[in-house]
Design a protein around this motif. Structure first.
Motif, short mmCIF file in Angstrom:
data_model
loop_
_atom_site.label_atom_id
_atom_site.label_comp_id
_atom_site.label_asym_id
_atom_site.label_seq_id
_atom_site.Cartn_x
_atom_site.Cartn_y
_atom_site.Cartn_z
N MET A 44 0.82 -1.22 0.00
CA MET A 44 0.00 0.00 0.00
C MET A 44 0.85 1.26 0.00
N LYS A 45 2.08 1.19 0.49
CA LYS A 45 2.97 2.36 0.49
C LYS A 45 3.29 2.84 -0.93
N TYR A 46 3.13 1.95 -1.91
CA TYR A 46 3.41 2.31 -3.30
C TYR A 46 2.18 2.85 -4.02
N ASN A 47 1.04 2.93 -3.31
CA ASN A 47 -0.17 3.53 -3.85
C ASN A 47 -0.62 2.86 -5.16
N VAL A 48 -0.63 1.54 -5.17
CA VAL A 48 -1.09 0.79 -6.33
C VAL A 48 -2.31 -0.02 -5.94
N LEU A 49 -3.21 -0.23 -6.90
CA LEU A 49 -4.44 -0.94 -6.62
C LEU A 49 -4.46 -2.37 -7.15
N SER A 50 -3.61 -2.66 -8.11
CA SER A 50 -3.61 -4.01 -8.67
C SER A 50 -2.18 -4.56 -8.68
N THR A 51 -2.09 -5.85 -8.44
CA THR A 51 -0.79 -6.51 -8.43
C THR A 51 -0.76 -7.55 -9.53
N PRO A 52 0.38 -8.00 -9.94
CA PRO A 52 1.71 -7.71 -9.40
C PRO A 52 2.23 -6.36 -9.88
N VAL A 53 3.23 -5.87 -9.17
CA VAL A 53 3.89 -4.61 -9.50
C VAL A 53 5.39 -4.86 -9.55
N LEU A 54 6.03 -4.35 -10.59
CA LEU A 54 7.47 -4.43 -10.71
C LEU A 54 8.05 -3.05 -10.41
N VAL A 55 8.91 -2.99 -9.40
CA VAL A 55 9.56 -1.74 -9.01
C VAL A 55 11.06 -1.92 -9.20
N ILE A 56 11.65 -1.07 -10.04
CA ILE A 56 13.10 -1.11 -10.26
C ILE A 56 13.68 0.21 -9.79
N ASP A 57 14.62 0.13 -8.86
CA ASP A 57 15.24 1.32 -8.28
C ASP A 57 14.19 2.32 -7.83
N GLU A 58 13.18 1.81 -7.12
CA GLU A 58 12.08 2.60 -6.54
C GLU A 58 11.20 3.30 -7.58
N GLU A 59 11.22 2.85 -8.82
CA GLU A 59 10.35 3.40 -9.86
C GLU A 59 9.45 2.28 -10.39
N ILE A 60 8.14 2.51 -10.36
CA ILE A 60 7.19 1.50 -10.83
C ILE A 60 7.29 1.38 -12.34
N LYS A 61 7.52 0.15 -12.80
CA LYS A 61 7.67 -0.10 -14.24
C LYS A 61 6.47 -0.85 -14.82
N ILE A 62 5.92 -1.80 -14.07
CA ILE A 62 4.79 -2.60 -14.53
C ILE A 62 3.82 -2.74 -13.37
N LYS A 63 2.53 -2.61 -13.64
CA LYS A 63 1.56 -2.90 -12.58
C LYS A 63 0.32 -3.58 -13.17
N GLY A 64 -0.20 -4.51 -12.42
CA GLY A 64 -1.44 -5.19 -12.78
C GLY A 64 -1.30 -6.35 -13.74
N LYS A 65 -0.08 -6.69 -14.12
CA LYS A 65 0.13 -7.83 -15.02
C LYS A 65 1.53 -8.38 -14.81
N ALA A 66 1.70 -9.63 -15.21
CA ALA A 66 3.02 -10.24 -15.15
C ALA A 66 3.74 -9.89 -16.44
N GLY A 67 4.72 -9.04 -16.37
CA GLY A 67 5.46 -8.65 -17.57
C GLY A 67 6.22 -9.82 -18.15
N ASP A 68 6.32 -9.88 -19.48
CA ASP A 68 7.08 -10.96 -20.07
C ASP A 68 8.58 -10.64 -20.00
N VAL A 69 9.37 -11.66 -20.26
CA VAL A 69 10.82 -11.54 -20.07
C VAL A 69 11.41 -10.41 -20.92
N SER A 70 11.01 -10.31 -22.17
CA SER A 70 11.58 -9.26 -23.04
C SER A 70 11.19 -7.86 -22.57
N GLU A 71 9.99 -7.71 -22.07
CA GLU A 71 9.57 -6.41 -21.55
C GLU A 71 10.41 -6.03 -20.33
N ILE A 72 10.64 -6.99 -19.44
CA ILE A 72 11.44 -6.71 -18.25
C ILE A 72 12.88 -6.41 -18.64
#
Length: 76
Positions: A44-72
């Motif tokens: 909840m500290k990241y203020n997101v409503l849907s998971t999963p969430v990918l955070v890289i170096d404290e910056e949200i990159k993906i939320k609400g879906k499982a990113g595929d390998v190439s996207e990550i």
């Protein structure tokens, strides 16, 4: 070293995201501290409503879906 957090409650999409992050790191040869956060109060500290969430170096990159390998990989 990069800091990567996967926020999620342990659902199948969250587990897929975790596995895809590790594959992307291996493919790119990048070293990172990968942390899986399942505590709802921490999420909840990241203020997101849907998971999963990918955070890289404290910056949200993906939320609400499982990113595929190439996207990550594109974020590394």
């Amino acid at each position: 070293m990069r800091s990567i957090k996967i926020l999620g409650t342990g659902c199948p999409k969250c587990k897929t995201m975790f596995n895809n992050v590790n594959k992307a790191l291996d493919n790119k040869g990048v070293k990172a501290n990968v942390e899986k956060i399942e505590d709802i109060q921490e999420i909840m500290k990241y203020n997101v409503l849907s998971t999963p969430v990918l955070v890289i170096d404290e910056e949200i990159k993906i939320k609400g879906k499982a990113g595929d390998v190439s996207e990550i990989e594109s974020f590394l």
